[in-house]
Design a protein around this motif. Structure first.
Motif, short mmCIF file in Angstrom:
data_model
loop_
_atom_site.label_atom_id
_atom_site.label_comp_id
_atom_site.label_asym_id
_atom_site.label_seq_id
_atom_site.Cartn_x
_atom_site.Cartn_y
_atom_site.Cartn_z
N GLY A 55 58.97 20.68 26.88
CA GLY A 55 58.46 21.68 27.80
C GLY A 55 58.42 23.09 27.25
O GLY A 55 57.94 24.00 27.92
N LEU B 5 48.68 19.81 27.76
CA LEU B 5 49.31 21.11 28.00
C LEU B 5 48.28 22.09 28.55
O LEU B 5 48.52 22.75 29.56
CB LEU B 5 49.92 21.64 26.70
N SER C 279 47.25 21.26 32.05
CA SER C 279 48.32 21.55 33.02
C SER C 279 48.36 23.04 33.38
O SER C 279 48.85 23.40 34.45
CB SER C 279 49.68 21.11 32.49
N LEU C 280 47.85 23.89 32.49
CA LEU C 280 47.81 25.33 32.75
C LEU C 280 46.52 25.76 33.46
O LEU C 280 46.33 26.93 33.74
CB LEU C 280 47.95 26.11 31.44
N GLU D 93 52.17 29.26 28.79
CA GLU D 93 51.98 29.86 30.12
C GLU D 93 52.38 31.33 30.12
O GLU D 93 51.69 32.18 30.70
CB GLU D 93 52.78 29.09 31.16
N SER E 228 54.72 24.35 26.77
CA SER E 228 54.08 24.69 28.04
C SER E 228 54.55 26.04 28.55
O SER E 228 53.75 26.88 28.98
CB SER E 228 54.36 23.61 29.09
N ASP E 229 55.86 26.27 28.49
CA ASP E 229 56.41 27.52 28.97
C ASP E 229 55.94 28.70 28.12
O ASP E 229 55.54 29.74 28.65
CB ASP E 229 57.94 27.45 28.98
#
Length: 184
Positions: free
Chosen positions: A109, A145, A148-149, A116, A112-113
């Motif tokens: 993760g 990824l 998902s954003l 983002e 992704s963080d």
């Protein structure tokens, strides 16, 4: 020791890349689990990483950050100039998102963080209108990824990447600020 915190995500901090991080960058860029998906087939020695740091990371065209968990470096996340050049980037207010993480941190993760956090910075602090990204069609994790954003698959460059003995498509993604804000 990583540099000072520039941006904070939920799990990671984004910090300026410092000369002391060159060894981490070199280690990762010579790991096949990083260079193959990044489509960078050449080995990278210390001098080349130092040159990359001086010419690209420390340059004016883009923002390159070291993603960290505490003091532990995890990977790199960047916003680079538009493919149309610095003048066009200023006019069109867009940038390309790029990232890679050390293999031992895949699937946790962090990417992704970090992505983002960088996208929020692009829209909220840099006043960009659009962020794009490109990924090889073989890289399901990276495509997931981006999706998902809220990135949309906007097009495909057919057979534009050579990966592991075969040609693959390159998937082009984009995200507009208005769509980003609508999802938040």
């Amino acid at each position: 020791m990583p540099g000072p915190v520039f941006l904070e995500g939920e799990e990671v901090t984004l910090r300026p890349v410092e000369p002391a991080d060159i060894e981490f960058v070199q280690r990762c860029m010579n790991d096949a689990r990083v260079w193959r998906p990044a489509l960078d087939v050449n080995p990278t020695n210390y001098d080349q990483c130092e040159e990359f740091f001086e010419n690209v990371v420390s340059g004016e065209d883009g923002v390159h950050c070291l993603a960290c968990d505490g003091d532990e470096p995890l990977g790199i996340v960047a916003l680079t100039g538009s493919q149309y050049g610095p003048t066009e980037t200023a006019r069109s207010r867009d940038a390309e998102l790029a990232y890679w993480f050390a293999p031992e941190h895949h699937g946790q993760g962090y990417g992704s963080d970090a992505a983002e956090t960088m996208v929020a910075y692009a829209f909220d602090d840099r006043n960009l209108r659009r962020v794009s990204a490109q990924v090889g069609s073989f890289n399901d994790a990276s495509a997931g990824l981006l999706e998902s954003l809220g990135f949309d698959h906007e097009g495909t460059l057919r057979e534009a990447a050579w990966f592991r003995g075969e040609y693959h498509d390159v998937l082009c993604y984009g995200l507009l600020r208005e769509d980003w804000r609508a999802e938040r």
